[in-house]
Write a protein that holds these residues in place. Structure first.
Motif, PDB file in Angstrom:
ATOM      1  N   LEU A  87      24.759 -26.101 -14.484  1.00  0.00           N
ATOM      2  CA  LEU A  87      26.036 -26.316 -15.164  1.00  0.00           C
ATOM      3  C   LEU A  87      26.895 -27.366 -14.470  1.00  0.00           C
ATOM      4  O   LEU A  87      27.758 -27.978 -15.095  1.00  0.00           O
ATOM      5  CB  LEU A  87      26.809 -24.996 -15.261  1.00  0.00           C
ATOM      6  CG  LEU A  87      26.112 -23.894 -16.060  1.00  0.00           C
ATOM      7  CD1 LEU A  87      26.900 -22.601 -15.963  1.00  0.00           C
ATOM      8  CD2 LEU A  87      25.928 -24.313 -17.499  1.00  0.00           C
ATOM      9  N   ARG A  90      28.115 -30.995 -15.930  1.00  0.00           N
ATOM     10  CA  ARG A  90      28.158 -30.997 -17.397  1.00  0.00           C
ATOM     11  C   ARG A  90      29.589 -31.138 -17.886  1.00  0.00           C
ATOM     12  O   ARG A  90      30.539 -30.897 -17.155  1.00  0.00           O
ATOM     13  CB  ARG A  90      27.554 -29.705 -17.937  1.00  0.00           C
ATOM     14  CG  ARG A  90      26.077 -29.649 -17.576  1.00  0.00           C
ATOM     15  CD  ARG A  90      25.280 -28.685 -18.334  1.00  0.00           C
ATOM     16  NE  ARG A  90      25.364 -28.809 -19.774  1.00  0.00           N
ATOM     17  CZ  ARG A  90      24.722 -27.993 -20.592  1.00  0.00           C
ATOM     18  NH1 ARG A  90      23.984 -27.022 -20.116  1.00  0.00           N
ATOM     19  NH2 ARG A  90      24.822 -28.133 -21.895  1.00  0.00           N
ATOM     20  N   GLN A  91      29.717 -31.515 -19.140  1.00  0.00           N
ATOM     21  CA  GLN A  91      31.037 -31.619 -19.751  1.00  0.00           C
ATOM     22  C   GLN A  91      31.349 -30.342 -20.515  1.00  0.00           C
ATOM     23  O   GLN A  91      30.444 -29.658 -20.989  1.00  0.00           O
ATOM     24  CB  GLN A  91      31.110 -32.814 -20.687  1.00  0.00           C
ATOM     25  CG  GLN A  91      31.171 -34.130 -19.951  1.00  0.00           C
ATOM     26  CD  GLN A  91      31.646 -35.241 -20.865  1.00  0.00           C
ATOM     27  OE1 GLN A  91      31.406 -35.224 -22.056  1.00  0.00           O
ATOM     28  NE2 GLN A  91      32.328 -36.211 -20.279  1.00  0.00           N
ATOM     29  N   ALA A  92      32.629 -30.051 -20.599  1.00  0.00           N
ATOM     30  CA  ALA A  92      33.090 -28.870 -21.316  1.00  0.00           C
ATOM     31  C   ALA A  92      34.334 -29.238 -22.111  1.00  0.00           C
ATOM     32  O   ALA A  92      34.950 -30.280 -21.871  1.00  0.00           O
ATOM     33  CB  ALA A  92      33.400 -27.744 -20.332  1.00  0.00           C
ATOM     34  N   ILE A 105      37.541 -22.657 -20.867  1.00  0.00           N
ATOM     35  CA  ILE A 105      36.788 -23.802 -21.389  1.00  0.00           C
ATOM     36  C   ILE A 105      35.561 -23.273 -22.122  1.00  0.00           C
ATOM     37  O   ILE A 105      35.160 -22.119 -21.946  1.00  0.00           O
ATOM     38  CB  ILE A 105      36.323 -24.764 -20.263  1.00  0.00           C
ATOM     39  CG1 ILE A 105      35.426 -24.036 -19.254  1.00  0.00           C
ATOM     40  CG2 ILE A 105      37.511 -25.413 -19.590  1.00  0.00           C
ATOM     41  CD1 ILE A 105      34.724 -24.956 -18.277  1.00  0.00           C
ATOM     42  N   LYS A 106      34.979 -24.154 -22.934  1.00  0.00           N
ATOM     43  CA  LYS A 106      33.692 -23.839 -23.566  1.00  0.00           C
ATOM     44  C   LYS A 106      32.655 -24.703 -22.875  1.00  0.00           C
ATOM     45  O   LYS A 106      32.699 -25.928 -22.947  1.00  0.00           O
ATOM     46  CB  LYS A 106      33.722 -24.100 -25.063  1.00  0.00           C
ATOM     47  CG  LYS A 106      32.462 -23.634 -25.747  1.00  0.00           C
ATOM     48  CD  LYS A 106      32.648 -23.523 -27.242  1.00  0.00           C
ATOM     49  CE  LYS A 106      31.476 -22.751 -27.826  1.00  0.00           C
ATOM     50  NZ  LYS A 106      31.758 -22.377 -29.200  1.00  0.00           N
ATOM     51  N   LEU A 107      31.723 -24.040 -22.183  1.00  0.00           N
ATOM     52  CA  LEU A 107      30.710 -24.715 -21.379  1.00  0.00           C
ATOM     53  C   LEU A 107      29.341 -24.189 -21.782  1.00  0.00           C
ATOM     54  O   LEU A 107      29.102 -22.980 -21.732  1.00  0.00           O
ATOM     55  CB  LEU A 107      30.969 -24.442 -19.885  1.00  0.00           C
ATOM     56  CG  LEU A 107      29.913 -24.895 -18.895  1.00  0.00           C
ATOM     57  CD1 LEU A 107      29.744 -26.400 -18.928  1.00  0.00           C
ATOM     58  CD2 LEU A 107      30.296 -24.457 -17.489  1.00  0.00           C
ATOM     59  N   ALA A 108      28.478 -25.095 -22.223  1.00  0.00           N
ATOM     60  CA  ALA A 108      27.110 -24.742 -22.620  1.00  0.00           C
ATOM     61  C   ALA A 108      27.107 -23.614 -23.660  1.00  0.00           C
ATOM     62  O   ALA A 108      26.299 -22.701 -23.599  1.00  0.00           O
ATOM     63  CB  ALA A 108      26.279 -24.355 -21.402  1.00  0.00           C
ATOM     64  N   TRP A 112      34.179 -19.867 -20.598  1.00  0.00           N
ATOM     65  CA  TRP A 112      34.281 -19.657 -19.146  1.00  0.00           C
ATOM     66  C   TRP A 112      35.727 -19.688 -18.712  1.00  0.00           C
ATOM     67  O   TRP A 112      36.533 -20.418 -19.278  1.00  0.00           O
ATOM     68  CB  TRP A 112      33.557 -20.788 -18.410  1.00  0.00           C
ATOM     69  CG  TRP A 112      32.078 -20.653 -18.333  1.00  0.00           C
ATOM     70  CD1 TRP A 112      31.180 -20.829 -19.332  1.00  0.00           C
ATOM     71  CD2 TRP A 112      31.328 -20.325 -17.163  1.00  0.00           C
ATOM     72  NE1 TRP A 112      29.912 -20.634 -18.870  1.00  0.00           N
ATOM     73  CE2 TRP A 112      29.970 -20.326 -17.546  1.00  0.00           C
ATOM     74  CE3 TRP A 112      31.666 -20.033 -15.852  1.00  0.00           C
ATOM     75  CZ2 TRP A 112      28.953 -20.051 -16.651  1.00  0.00           C
ATOM     76  CZ3 TRP A 112      30.647 -19.761 -14.960  1.00  0.00           C
ATOM     77  CH2 TRP A 112      29.302 -19.763 -15.361  1.00  0.00           C
ATOM     78  N   GLN A 128      38.260 -33.100 -22.925  1.00  0.00           N
ATOM     79  CA  GLN A 128      36.933 -33.024 -22.314  1.00  0.00           C
ATOM     80  C   GLN A 128      37.117 -32.997 -20.804  1.00  0.00           C
ATOM     81  O   GLN A 128      37.901 -33.775 -20.269  1.00  0.00           O
ATOM     82  CB  GLN A 128      36.093 -34.261 -22.693  1.00  0.00           C
ATOM     83  CG  GLN A 128      35.723 -34.343 -24.158  1.00  0.00           C
ATOM     84  CD  GLN A 128      34.511 -33.486 -24.484  1.00  0.00           C
ATOM     85  OE1 GLN A 128      33.663 -33.254 -23.641  1.00  0.00           O
ATOM     86  NE2 GLN A 128      34.451 -32.997 -25.700  1.00  0.00           N
ATOM     87  N   VAL A 131      32.598 -30.439 -15.195  1.00  0.00           N
ATOM     88  CA  VAL A 131      32.452 -29.295 -14.302  1.00  0.00           C
ATOM     89  C   VAL A 131      31.931 -29.823 -12.971  1.00  0.00           C
ATOM     90  O   VAL A 131      30.874 -30.431 -12.902  1.00  0.00           O
ATOM     91  CB  VAL A 131      31.489 -28.251 -14.890  1.00  0.00           C
ATOM     92  CG1 VAL A 131      31.284 -27.102 -13.927  1.00  0.00           C
ATOM     93  CG2 VAL A 131      32.002 -27.749 -16.226  1.00  0.00           C
ATOM     94  N   VAL A 141      36.976 -27.635 -12.669  1.00  0.00           N
ATOM     95  CA  VAL A 141      36.851 -28.828 -13.527  1.00  0.00           C
ATOM     96  C   VAL A 141      37.790 -29.939 -13.056  1.00  0.00           C
ATOM     97  O   VAL A 141      38.739 -29.710 -12.327  1.00  0.00           O
ATOM     98  CB  VAL A 141      37.153 -28.487 -14.991  1.00  0.00           C
ATOM     99  CG1 VAL A 141      36.165 -27.463 -15.513  1.00  0.00           C
ATOM    100  CG2 VAL A 141      38.576 -28.000 -15.193  1.00  0.00           C
TER     101      VAL A 141
END
Length: 142
Positions: A87, A90-92, A105-108, A112, A128, A131, A141
């Motif tokens: 993770l 990655r972007q969230a 946030i919304k991650l994968a 979270w 955007q 992480v 973030v």
């Protein structure tokens, strides 16, 4: 009772297979293949010199050819990140305002808890973010 030479070679192959399984050292498997090749020569009526020569040539050839290929294959595959390491980077998308004290946030595909890396940063819903770390169950973030 006289046991044929090819039987002894097969017994040797099995004997070499045991440390292969116990130690996971593939060289033992290559020697076992050499012993099987020598057993074939013995079954065909080859002399003991021919049997030993075939055993040595096949075993050495396998070690010389297979080991470098296996080493190259092992080193060419980078370690795949799994779990929380996958993770990081990655972007969230921010769902609820994120500050140094918290947010969402919304991650994968999952929601979270999140906090900012720097205490003076603030991210609004829809922004955007990247992480940079996972601290327990909280994404850090920026």
């Amino acid at each position: 009772m006289d046991i044929d030479a090819w039987v002894w070679w097969l017994i040797g192959a099995v004997g070499l297979g045991i440390p292969l399984v116990l130690t996971a050292m593939p060289e033992f498997g290559m020697f076992a293949v050499g012993a099987v090749a020598a057993a074939v020569i013995a079954a065909l009526g080859g002399s003991i010199v021919a049997q030993v020569l075939v055993f040595v040539v096949v075993s050495v050839a396998l070690v010389a050819v297979v080991r470098p290929i296996a080493a190259r294959h092992r080193s060419s595959r980078p370690g795949e990140a799994t779990g929380i390491d996958a993770l990081k980077g990655r972007q969230a998308v921010v769902l609820e305002r994120v500050t140094s004290s918290g947010g969402r946030i919304k991650l994968a595909g999952e929601v979270w808890s999140a906090r900012t890396l720097d205490s003076d940063q603030v991210f609004e819903p829809g922004d955007q973010v990247d992480v940079v770390d996972i601290d327990g169950a909280t994404a850090v973030v920026m």
